[in-house]
Design an enzyme around this catalytic site. Structure first.
Site, short mmCIF file in Angstrom:
data_model
loop_
_atom_site.label_atom_id
_atom_site.label_comp_id
_atom_site.label_asym_id
_atom_site.label_seq_id
_atom_site.Cartn_x
_atom_site.Cartn_y
_atom_site.Cartn_z
N HIS A 167 0.66 -1.46 -0.07
CA HIS A 167 -0.08 0.39 -0.05
C HIS A 167 0.99 1.20 0.03
CE1 HIS A 167 0.78 -0.15 4.36
NE2 HIS A 167 0.62 1.29 4.19
N ASN A 182 5.19 5.26 9.22
CA ASN A 182 6.54 3.32 9.53
C ASN A 182 5.65 2.58 8.98
OD1 ASN A 182 5.74 4.76 13.14
ND2 ASN A 182 7.65 3.74 12.36
N SER A 183 4.60 2.36 7.81
CA SER A 183 4.64 1.92 6.61
C SER A 183 5.71 0.61 6.45
CB SER A 183 3.04 1.61 5.94
OG SER A 183 2.20 1.36 6.50
N ASP A 192 -0.28 -7.60 0.77
CA ASP A 192 0.44 -6.30 1.48
C ASP A 192 2.14 -6.62 1.47
OD1 ASP A 192 0.09 -3.28 1.86
OD2 ASP A 192 0.18 -3.45 3.90
N LEU A 234 -8.08 -24.00 -1.52
CA LEU A 234 -9.06 -25.16 -1.12
C LEU A 234 -10.21 -25.07 -1.96
CD1 LEU A 234 -8.49 -27.59 0.47
CD2 LEU A 234 -10.01 -26.57 2.32
N GLY A 235 -11.31 -23.55 -2.11
CA GLY A 235 -11.58 -23.47 -2.88
C GLY A 235 -13.07 -24.01 -1.91
N VAL A 236 -12.93 -23.18 -0.70
CA VAL A 236 -14.49 -23.73 0.48
C VAL A 236 -14.97 -21.82 1.46
CG1 VAL A 236 -13.76 -25.68 0.91
CG2 VAL A 236 -12.88 -24.11 2.41
#
Length: 469
Positions: A112, A214-215, A142, A270-272
């Site tokens: 970001h 601080n990012s 990020d 996983l697809g759930v």
């Protein structure tokens, strides 16, 4: 005389106590001297009506579009104080921090911090300013990897976030509000903390004072090793409130290696769609205590479907690692390389079973997956009036079968929280195809015991516990 000696003894102990406590506190001076040269300030150039951020100016904290700041987890730079310089003017903005991980110029920071930037500028400890190339950036974690054209640069020592313990001292170096190489210290408050909308990062929570700027800066342990990247804060005011969150360095380095080697990040899928298991649901699924990730929906064509995972399964372990909360599962799956086999321990119909499946590659975008002659039917035992599912809703909400709740009267359905418009797709482990089938399953429910009920509410699958009187 004796009493005077005793009083003097107590006085000496009292006077020495602060000295003893002071001696017990860590001395960060050597750590800071060694680590600071590898910490950098990062600014960007972009076209914006609000283009210049500076620590000198009008300190009113607002959101990106000028709205009042809500009580949320924030990426730091979005609430940096800003001065208007006129529309479409380019100017550098001091957005955050970073740190050098290799002597030939590779730098880690937050996604970001450099998002939507036309140019990225890096200011080194020796005051040199160099333009950086964005090697790659991963929004889900990020993390961003930069490179500058320089050699023989100072580098940080990399540690392991897996070795962090709650209560140990940590230290941050960064550029809050543009003040370069500011140092703050605190302790680890928690590890593997899940945040809203941040499902693939098990954050390190600290009470280190972290503020805008601080990012992307490093979080060090007492050995001077980087254990995390400072990323987010929880705040009501826009400033530090004692809740800071860092990306574990183990996660960040895995992302950085993929960005460097292939330019993009692959993570397991996983697809759930899952949900938390509360006390009532735990009872309905035969669990002794609330634990695991409840599978509310298996996406069509997903590895979960191919591997035989079912809606209503409660995932308790993945490759031997316990899943205590539903938020534990996504980062565990994400760290598995696509194509590898995973073993899941699940609770299914009151019995523990093992499911083996091959982990897939996470898609770029989330995947979403009647009998007209039937008449509405009333199930008095549950206090519900249900009707066949309309074909338009099947397409809109990707539902293959179920019955629609038309009325909710006094009874178990009302107590469970059902509302008009809910679609019941499964009851007590049995998939609901028709109104008649729903009546049959409902009539056979055990009295005085919670059973799982799966519904789709405005397109979102959800399990709730239903208890008949």
């Amino acid at each position: 005389m004796k009493s005077i000696k005793i009083s003097l003894g107590f006085m000496l102990v009292w006077l020495c106590a602060p000295l003893v406590n002071a001696a017990a506190l860590p001395d960060f001076t050597e750590l800071v001297e060694d680590a600071s040269p590898a910490v950098v300030n990062i600014s960007t150039v972009s076209r914006s009506e609000q283009s210049l951020s500076t620590p000198f100016g009008h300190f009113e904290f607002h959101g990106p579009q000028g709205e009042d700041v809500p009580e949320i987890f924030r990426h730091f730079f979005r609430d940096m104080p800003q001065l208007r310089e006129g529309p479409q003017r380019k100017a550098p903005r001091s957005l955050g921090s970073g740190f050098i991980i290799s002597s030939d110029g590779y730098i880690l920071t937050n996604h970001h911090v450099i998002k939507d930037a036309e140019e990225v500028l890096v200011r080194l400890n020796d005051r040199r300013e160099l333009q950086a190339e964005v090697i790659g950036s991963d929004e889900r974690t990020d993390v961003a990897l930069l490179r500058i054209d320089a050699r023989d640069l100072p580098v940080v020592k990399k540690g392991s976030s897996a070795d962090l313990k709650v209560g140990e001292w940590v230290l941050a170096i960064g550029s809050p509000f543009g003040f370069d190489h500011s140092v703050t210290a605190g302790i680890v408050s928690a590890t593997e903390r899940a945040l809203a909308n941040e499902t693939y990062v098990p954050f390190i929570q600290t009470d280190v004072a972290i503020n805008p700027g601080n990012s992307g800066g490093p979080l060090f342990n007492l050995d001077g090793e980087v254990v995390g990247i400072n990323s987010q804060i929880y705040t009501r005011s826009g400033g530090f409130m004692g809740l800071s969150f860092a990306i574990p360095i183990d996660v960040a380095m895995d992302v950085a290696d993929q960005l460097k080697n292939q330019g993009f990040v692959q993570r397991g899928w996983l697809g759930v769609i899952i949900q938390e298991v509360n006390r009532d649901l735990a009872e309905s699924f035969g669990l002794k205590k609330p634990a695991g990730a409840l599978v509310a929906k298996v996406l069509p064509g997903s590895p979960a479907q191919s591997g035989g995972l079912q809606e209503g399964d409660v995932i308790l372990k993945l490759n031997g690692k316990p899943v205590e909360l539903s938020s534990d599962l996504p980062p565990l799956v994400g760290r598995i390389k696509p194509g590898q086999t995973a073993r899941l321990e699940v609770m299914r119909s009151g019995e523990r079973e093992m499911v083996e499946l091959v982990i897939g590659t996470m898609p770029d975008e989330p995947q979403q997956t009647s009998r007209s002659a039937e008449k509405p039917a009333e199930t008095g035992r549950l206090g519900l009036v249900v009707a066949p599912l309309e074909p338009s809703l099947k397409d809109k909400w990707a539902i293959s079968s179920g019955v629609m709740v038309q009325q909710v009267q006094e009874g178990a359905g009302l107590q469970a929280g059902l509302v008009r418009g809910d679609v019941i797709t499964m009851l007590n482990g049995k998939r609901i195809e028709t109104v008649e089938q729903f009546e049959q399953v409902a009539s056979a429910l055990p009295a005085g015991r919670s059973v799982p009920l799966r519904i789709v509410r405005r397109g979102s699958p959800l399990f709730i516990a239903l208890k008949t009187e």
